[in-house]
Design an enzyme around this catalytic site. Structure first.
Site, PDB file in Angstrom:
ATOM      1  N   GLY A 153       0.839  -1.197   0.000  1.00 13.71           N
ATOM      2  CA  GLY A 153       0.000   0.000   0.000  1.00 13.71           C
ATOM      3  C   GLY A 153       0.871   1.242   0.000  1.00 13.71           C
ATOM      4  O   GLY A 153       1.975   1.247  -0.533  1.00 13.71           O
ATOM      5  N   CYS A 154       0.382   2.288   0.612  1.00 11.99           N
ATOM      6  CA  CYS A 154       1.117   3.555   0.693  1.00 11.99           C
ATOM      7  C   CYS A 154       2.458   3.339   1.386  1.00 11.99           C
ATOM      8  O   CYS A 154       2.517   2.797   2.481  1.00 11.99           O
ATOM      9  CB  CYS A 154       0.273   4.573   1.465  1.00 11.99           C
TER      10      CYS A 154
END
Length: 190
Positions: free
Chosen positions: A23-24
């Site tokens: 993810g981020c």
């Protein structure tokens, strides 16, 4: 006893590299910076065909790159397998190209292995981790490609911006959960 403890905590001269996308990269970076045996964590991009991608290009979802972190670690203090056990705890490896509200192939769950040993270890840990998840793990497993360090303002993002909205509401709870679960592996653990 003191001598044994010093041996365990004294870094060796050999290091390894792990490259992970969950993810981020701000979220994943914040977790790994706290682990004993992790010497450096850099946010960046890999996995796409273009050279020197920018954040804007990667966020478009069309560059093919993933947001990743590259970890330099001391395997005499923390193993690649332990890094992966943390990885499968701090993100959802069952959602394809998505982590929470972050959607797109740039947010894919991915392990980029740097050696045959890492590839074998990753396959084993994926099987082990599957027992904790009801849905199938969709984490991509690929050979490491060229890593492009992200822009300076992305490095140490959570530590430098703890009161920023995304940090307060998204990253901070993940970091708290991680610190509770892996307390004995933290750099400041006593």
């Amino acid at each position: 006893m003191q001598n044994i403890q010093n041996q365990i905590l004294t870094p060796s001269l050999e290091t390894e590299t792990a490259t992970l996308g969950g993810g981020c990269f701000w979220c994943v970076e914040a977790v790994y910076q706290d682990l004993r045996g992790v010497l450096k964590v850099e946010s960046g991009y890999t996995g796409g065909p273009s050279e020197n991608p920018t954040y804007k290009e990667v966020c478009s979802g069309f560059s093919g790159h993933a947001e990743v972190i590259q970890i330099t670690f001391d395997p005499s203090i923390i193993s690649f397998q332990e890094l992966l056990r943390v990885f499968f705890t701090v993100h959802d490896p069952t959602t394809l190209n998505r982590q929470g509200n972050d959607v797109g192939s740039q947010y894919r769950s991915v392990i980029y292995f740097h050696s045959k040993a890492q590839e074998i270890a990753a396959k084993t840990i994926i099987q082990e981790a599957q027992e904790a998840w009801d849905d199938p793990i969709v984490t991509e497993l690929s050979a490491a490609q060229k890593f492009y360090k992200a822009e300076v303002y992305h490095q140490n993002y959570y530590k430098d911006n703890p009161n920023q909205g995304y940090c307060s509401f998204i990253i901070a709870p993940k970091v708290r959960k991680f610190r509770e679960k892996f307390r004995e592996k933290l750099k400041n653990a006593n």
